[in-house]
Design a protein around this motif. Sequence first.
Motif, short mmCIF file in Angstrom:
data_model
loop_
_atom_site.label_atom_id
_atom_site.label_comp_id
_atom_site.label_asym_id
_atom_site.label_seq_id
_atom_site.Cartn_x
_atom_site.Cartn_y
_atom_site.Cartn_z
N TYR A 17 0.84 -1.20 0.00
CA TYR A 17 0.00 0.00 0.00
C TYR A 17 0.88 1.25 0.00
O TYR A 17 0.70 2.16 -0.82
CB TYR A 17 -0.93 -0.02 1.22
N TRP A 18 1.86 1.29 0.90
CA TRP A 18 2.74 2.46 1.01
C TRP A 18 3.70 2.55 -0.17
O TRP A 18 4.03 3.65 -0.62
CB TRP A 18 3.47 2.46 2.35
N VAL A 19 4.13 1.40 -0.68
CA VAL A 19 5.00 1.41 -1.87
C VAL A 19 4.23 1.98 -3.06
O VAL A 19 4.76 2.79 -3.83
CB VAL A 19 5.53 -0.01 -2.18
N MET A 20 2.97 1.58 -3.20
CA MET A 20 2.16 2.07 -4.32
C MET A 20 1.87 3.56 -4.18
O MET A 20 1.89 4.30 -5.17
CB MET A 20 0.86 1.27 -4.42
N LEU A 21 1.62 4.03 -2.97
CA LEU A 21 1.42 5.47 -2.78
C LEU A 21 2.72 6.24 -3.05
O LEU A 21 2.68 7.34 -3.60
CB LEU A 21 0.90 5.77 -1.37
N GLY A 22 3.86 5.66 -2.70
CA GLY A 22 5.14 6.27 -3.04
C GLY A 22 5.34 6.34 -4.55
O GLY A 22 5.83 7.34 -5.09
N ALA A 23 4.96 5.26 -5.24
CA ALA A 23 5.06 5.26 -6.71
C ALA A 23 4.12 6.30 -7.31
O ALA A 23 4.46 6.97 -8.28
CB ALA A 23 4.73 3.86 -7.25
N ALA A 24 2.94 6.45 -6.71
CA ALA A 24 1.99 7.46 -7.19
C ALA A 24 2.58 8.86 -7.01
O ALA A 24 2.47 9.70 -7.91
CB ALA A 24 0.66 7.34 -6.45
N LEU A 25 3.22 9.09 -5.88
CA LEU A 25 3.86 10.39 -5.65
C LEU A 25 4.98 10.63 -6.66
O LEU A 25 5.11 11.73 -7.21
CB LEU A 25 4.40 10.47 -4.22
N TRP A 26 5.76 9.60 -6.94
CA TRP A 26 6.84 9.72 -7.93
C TRP A 26 6.26 10.05 -9.30
O TRP A 26 6.78 10.91 -10.01
CB TRP A 26 7.66 8.43 -7.98
N LEU A 27 5.18 9.36 -9.69
CA LEU A 27 4.54 9.64 -10.98
C LEU A 27 4.00 11.07 -11.03
O LEU A 27 4.09 11.74 -12.05
CB LEU A 27 3.41 8.65 -11.25
N LEU A 28 3.43 11.52 -9.93
CA LEU A 28 2.91 12.88 -9.86
C LEU A 28 4.03 13.90 -10.07
O LEU A 28 3.90 14.82 -10.87
CB LEU A 28 2.23 13.12 -8.52
N LEU A 29 5.13 13.72 -9.35
CA LEU A 29 6.23 14.69 -9.44
C LEU A 29 6.97 14.60 -10.76
O LEU A 29 7.44 15.60 -11.28
CB LEU A 29 7.19 14.48 -8.27
N ARG A 30 7.08 13.42 -11.32
CA ARG A 30 7.76 13.25 -12.60
C ARG A 30 6.89 13.81 -13.72
O ARG A 30 7.40 14.37 -14.68
CB ARG A 30 8.01 11.76 -12.85
N GLY A 31 5.61 13.69 -13.57
CA GLY A 31 4.69 14.00 -14.66
C GLY A 31 4.53 15.46 -15.00
O GLY A 31 4.12 15.76 -16.10
N HIS A 32 4.84 16.38 -14.10
CA HIS A 32 4.63 17.78 -14.49
C HIS A 32 5.72 18.29 -15.43
O HIS A 32 5.57 19.34 -16.01
CB HIS A 32 4.43 18.68 -13.26
N ASN A 33 6.78 17.51 -15.61
CA ASN A 33 7.80 17.84 -16.60
C ASN A 33 7.93 16.78 -17.68
O ASN A 33 8.70 16.94 -18.61
CB ASN A 33 9.17 18.03 -15.93
N ALA A 34 7.23 15.68 -17.54
CA ALA A 34 7.30 14.57 -18.49
C ALA A 34 5.94 13.86 -18.46
O ALA A 34 5.10 14.18 -17.63
CB ALA A 34 8.42 13.61 -18.08
N PRO A 35 5.72 12.92 -19.37
CA PRO A 35 4.43 12.21 -19.37
C PRO A 35 4.16 11.54 -18.04
O PRO A 35 5.07 11.07 -17.36
CB PRO A 35 4.60 11.17 -20.49
#
Length: 141
Positions: A17-35
């Motif tokens: 659960y926490w690993v997936m939320l961490g991955a979601a946070l990574w996708l969120l932060l990566r996504g504002h400069n990339a897909p």
Amino acid sequence: MNAQRSIMLETTVSFLYWVMLGAALWLLLRGHNAPGGGFVAALVAVAATAACALVFGAPAARARLPFGPLGLSALGLALAAASGLPALALGQAFLTHWWGELAVGGLALKVSTVLLFDLGVALCVWGALGGFCLRLLEGVR
């Protein structure tokens, strides 16, 4: 029906659960400069919520959603809408995004209102789809 507990599954999902939320946070932060960004991050967070609901039950998963599904969606909508306000203050069209740098110590952090918009999308989608999944899974355990 009295379902049998699986300690191994409960332990695994508690960690994932926490690993997936961490991955979601990574996708969120990566996504504002990339897909990627808010929508994809929210889908990963919804998957974490659904996994938690399948293993621990919908009420336990609902308790892990900050502000509940409706409150999370409302907060996301408010943040996404607020990301357009700086443009109005500068006399530009609503949702014209602002980019700049923020000096923190000796570092210059690049910031933009796009990240605020993506965060709003993520919270809105997580609340709406997470709530939908929880409603579907209420009787399942």
